[in-house]
Design a protein around this motif. Structure first.
Motif, PDB file in Angstrom:
ATOM      1  N   ARG A 180       0.784  -1.351  -0.194  1.00 37.47           N
ATOM      2  CA  ARG A 180       0.197  -0.020  -0.125  1.00 37.47           C
ATOM      3  C   ARG A 180       0.708   1.369   0.089  1.00 37.47           C
ATOM      4  N   GLY A 181       2.156   0.797  -0.440  1.00 42.62           N
ATOM      5  CA  GLY A 181       2.724   1.967  -0.088  1.00 42.62           C
ATOM      6  C   GLY A 181       2.642   3.153  -1.147  1.00 42.62           C
ATOM      7  N   VAL A 182       2.401   2.101  -2.173  1.00 43.85           N
ATOM      8  CA  VAL A 182       1.725   2.712  -3.668  1.00 43.85           C
ATOM      9  C   VAL A 182       1.091   3.767  -3.460  1.00 43.85           C
ATOM     10  N   GLU A 183      -0.272   3.380  -3.111  1.00 44.57           N
ATOM     11  CA  GLU A 183      -0.512   4.129  -2.915  1.00 44.57           C
ATOM     12  C   GLU A 183      -1.296   5.913  -3.347  1.00 44.57           C
ATOM     13  N   HIS A 184      -0.473   6.214  -2.454  1.00 45.13           N
ATOM     14  CA  HIS A 184      -0.535   7.549  -2.115  1.00 45.13           C
ATOM     15  C   HIS A 184       0.547   8.586  -4.342  1.00 45.13           C
ATOM     16  N   LEU A 185       1.130   7.726  -4.567  1.00 43.80           N
ATOM     17  CA  LEU A 185       1.107   7.567  -5.762  1.00 43.80           C
ATOM     18  C   LEU A 185       0.062   8.452  -6.469  1.00 43.80           C
ATOM     19  N   GLY A 186       0.590   9.834  -7.901  1.00 46.86           N
ATOM     20  CA  GLY A 186      -0.226  10.264  -8.449  1.00 46.86           C
ATOM     21  C   GLY A 186       0.087  11.778  -8.413  1.00 46.86           C
ATOM     22  N   SER A 187       1.056  12.399  -8.535  1.00 40.96           N
ATOM     23  CA  SER A 187       1.079  13.229  -8.456  1.00 40.96           C
ATOM     24  C   SER A 187       2.496  13.646  -8.839  1.00 40.96           C
ATOM     25  N   HIS A 188       3.988  15.083 -10.317  1.00 36.74           N
ATOM     26  CA  HIS A 188       4.930  15.241  -9.376  1.00 36.74           C
ATOM     27  C   HIS A 188       5.206  15.159  -8.533  1.00 36.74           C
ATOM     28  N   TRP A 189       4.211  16.157  -7.295  1.00 37.28           N
ATOM     29  CA  TRP A 189       4.548  16.122  -5.832  1.00 37.28           C
ATOM     30  C   TRP A 189       5.573  14.782  -5.063  1.00 37.28           C
ATOM     31  N   THR A 190       4.440  14.262  -5.039  1.00 38.63           N
ATOM     32  CA  THR A 190       4.341  12.436  -4.453  1.00 38.63           C
ATOM     33  C   THR A 190       5.639  11.870  -4.639  1.00 38.63           C
ATOM     34  N   TYR A 191       5.834  11.525  -6.151  1.00 37.20           N
ATOM     35  CA  TYR A 191       7.153  11.293  -6.855  1.00 37.20           C
ATOM     36  C   TYR A 191       8.639  11.721  -6.016  1.00 37.20           C
ATOM     37  N   LEU A 192       8.121  12.883  -6.647  1.00 35.39           N
ATOM     38  CA  LEU A 192       9.712  14.106  -5.887  1.00 35.39           C
ATOM     39  C   LEU A 192      10.340  14.135  -4.282  1.00 35.39           C
ATOM     40  N   ASP A 193       7.951  14.036  -3.884  1.00 39.80           N
ATOM     41  CA  ASP A 193       8.537  13.573  -2.281  1.00 39.80           C
ATOM     42  C   ASP A 193       9.406  12.243  -1.524  1.00 39.80           C
ATOM     43  N   LEU A 194       9.896  10.985  -3.125  1.00 39.80           N
ATOM     44  CA  LEU A 194      10.089  10.002  -2.694  1.00 39.80           C
ATOM     45  C   LEU A 194      11.346   9.983  -2.821  1.00 39.80           C
ATOM     46  N   THR A 195      12.036  10.650  -3.531  1.00 43.85           N
ATOM     47  CA  THR A 195      13.640  10.772  -3.637  1.00 43.85           C
ATOM     48  C   THR A 195      14.810  12.128  -2.371  1.00 43.85           C
ATOM     49  N   PRO A 196      15.775  11.183  -2.428  1.00 47.05           N
ATOM     50  CA  PRO A 196      16.683  11.895  -1.909  1.00 47.05           C
ATOM     51  C   PRO A 196      17.080  13.765  -1.470  1.00 47.05           C
ATOM     52  N   TRP A 197      16.435  14.208  -2.740  1.00 42.63           N
ATOM     53  CA  TRP A 197      16.383  15.870  -3.065  1.00 42.63           C
ATOM     54  C   TRP A 197      14.900  16.193  -2.928  1.00 42.63           C
ATOM     55  N   GLY A 198      14.282  15.266  -2.632  1.00 42.14           N
ATOM     56  CA  GLY A 198      13.127  16.372  -2.246  1.00 42.14           C
ATOM     57  C   GLY A 198      12.256  17.086  -3.702  1.00 42.14           C
ATOM     58  N   ARG A 199      11.368  17.437  -3.184  1.00 42.72           N
ATOM     59  CA  ARG A 199      10.577  18.814  -4.224  1.00 42.72           C
ATOM     60  C   ARG A 199      11.844  20.660  -4.153  1.00 42.72           C
ATOM     61  N   GLN A 200      13.272  19.885  -4.220  1.00 44.57           N
ATOM     62  CA  GLN A 200      13.928  20.916  -4.586  1.00 44.57           C
ATOM     63  C   GLN A 200      14.129  22.620  -4.445  1.00 44.57           C
ATOM     64  N   GLU A 201      12.583  22.555  -3.244  1.00 45.91           N
ATOM     65  CA  GLU A 201      12.185  24.047  -2.613  1.00 45.91           C
ATOM     66  C   GLU A 201      12.811  24.614  -1.081  1.00 45.91           C
ATOM     67  N   THR A 202      13.319  25.848  -0.937  1.00 52.07           N
ATOM     68  CA  THR A 202      14.239  26.148   0.177  1.00 52.07           C
ATOM     69  C   THR A 202      12.956  25.725   1.627  1.00 52.07           C
ATOM     70  N   TRP A 203      11.962  25.576   1.283  1.00 47.75           N
ATOM     71  CA  TRP A 203      10.725  25.623   2.603  1.00 47.75           C
ATOM     72  C   TRP A 203      11.006  24.331   3.441  1.00 47.75           C
ATOM     73  N   GLU A 204      11.690  23.637   2.315  1.00 44.67           N
ATOM     74  CA  GLU A 204      11.958  22.298   3.028  1.00 44.67           C
ATOM     75  C   GLU A 204      13.108  22.284   3.734  1.00 44.67           C
ATOM     76  N   ASP A 205      13.328  20.824   4.884  1.00 46.90           N
ATOM     77  CA  ASP A 205      14.410  20.783   5.599  1.00 46.90           C
ATOM     78  C   ASP A 205      14.900  19.304   5.148  1.00 46.90           C
ATOM     79  N   SER A 206      16.202  19.913   4.396  1.00 49.96           N
ATOM     80  CA  SER A 206      16.516  18.633   3.742  1.00 49.96           C
ATOM     81  C   SER A 206      18.315  19.756   4.196  1.00 49.96           C
ATOM     82  N   PRO A 207      18.605  18.582   3.696  1.00 50.94           N
ATOM     83  CA  PRO A 207      20.361  18.644   4.845  1.00 50.94           C
ATOM     84  C   PRO A 207      20.847  19.604   3.833  1.00 50.94           C
ATOM     85  N   LYS A 208      21.870  20.215   4.505  1.00 56.45           N
ATOM     86  CA  LYS A 208      22.798  21.510   3.489  1.00 56.45           C
ATOM     87  C   LYS A 208      23.745  20.730   2.531  1.00 56.45           C
TER      88      LYS A 208
END
Length: 227
Positions: A180-208
């Motif tokens: 069921r981990g794939v059920e929330h897929l369906g937009s470019h946002w959710t796919y990017l959220d799976l990646t190490p770099w995420g959406r690559q936007e400044t509001w995200e809590d990402s490593p330096k």
């Protein structure tokens, strides 16, 4: 002969409805913040190096796992259930594929997405034509890719999503989910959220040092990104 009608929600006044909606939206906002925190944790997952030289059959011939990146740094692989002796692809996986975003939006974030199955390429291409899809789809028949990535087990075929990161020619697996981990897929946002770099936007809590731009500044219509 008796007939029945579907049950309906309670009918209330506009003020009561507004109050109930406001209370629900508070919970939805909390869920969004919890999801943001989970995505931030996913971006900090360690990764494992992929050392096997996997080969795949594609419509341009035999290619390597590195080739599937198409020169981009991140790769999402959807493990589509389609065994060599099946007459057609999995219906559930077909649902997932038909909810996938236009790939131009993922490409704009240095991310490729492909489908991989064990069925021969001829069967994949025939099913792809039947479904009217234009997504890149590769056959892993003859390699250990599916078994090594948990997509084929003694119990048979399994669906799932693997995320890979490329550093030069060195390849790493950063994430996997199935069931069921794939059920929330369906937009470019959710796919990017799976990646190490995420959406690559400044509001995200990402490593330096993670690549980031201002929110929404990179968004384009899918035919406006260029190369």
């Amino acid at each position: 002969m008796t007939t029945s009608t579907p049950p309906l929600p309670e009918i209330v006044s506009a003020q009561e409805w507004d109050t109930a909606l406001s209370q629900l939206l508070i919970k939805e906002k909390a869920l969004t913040r919890a999801q943001d925190a989970l995505n931030a944790e996913r971006r900090r997952l360690p990764m494992v190096e992929i050392k096997n030289d996997y080969r795949f059959d594609g419509n341009t011939g035999q290619v390597s796992l590195l080739d599937l990146f198409e020169g981009r740094r991140q790769l999402i692989v959807y493990h589509f259930m389609f065994a060599p002796d099946w007459s057609q692809g999995c219906s559930g996986c077909s649902w997932v594929v038909e909810a996938m975003p236009h790939l131009a939006h993922l490409h704009a974030r240095n991310t490729s997405l492909v489908l991989v199955s064990r069925a021969p390429l001829k069967q994949l291409e025939a099913y792809k034509k039947r479904m009217g899809w234009d997504l890149p789809w590769y056959s892993s028949l003859g390699s250990d890719f599916n078994a090594d990535f948990g997509a084929t087990t003694r119990q048979g075929e399994k669906h799932g999503v693997s995320v890979l990161l490329r550093d030069g020619d060195n390849l790493y697996r950063t994430y996997f989910t199935g069931a069921r981990g794939v059920e929330h897929l369906g937009s470019h946002w959710t796919y990017l959220d799976l990646t190490p770099w995420g959406r690559q936007e400044t509001w995200e809590d990402s490593p330096k040092g993670w690549p980031q731009t201002e929110p929404y500044s990179w968004l384009r219509r899918h035919d406006e990104y260029g190369d």
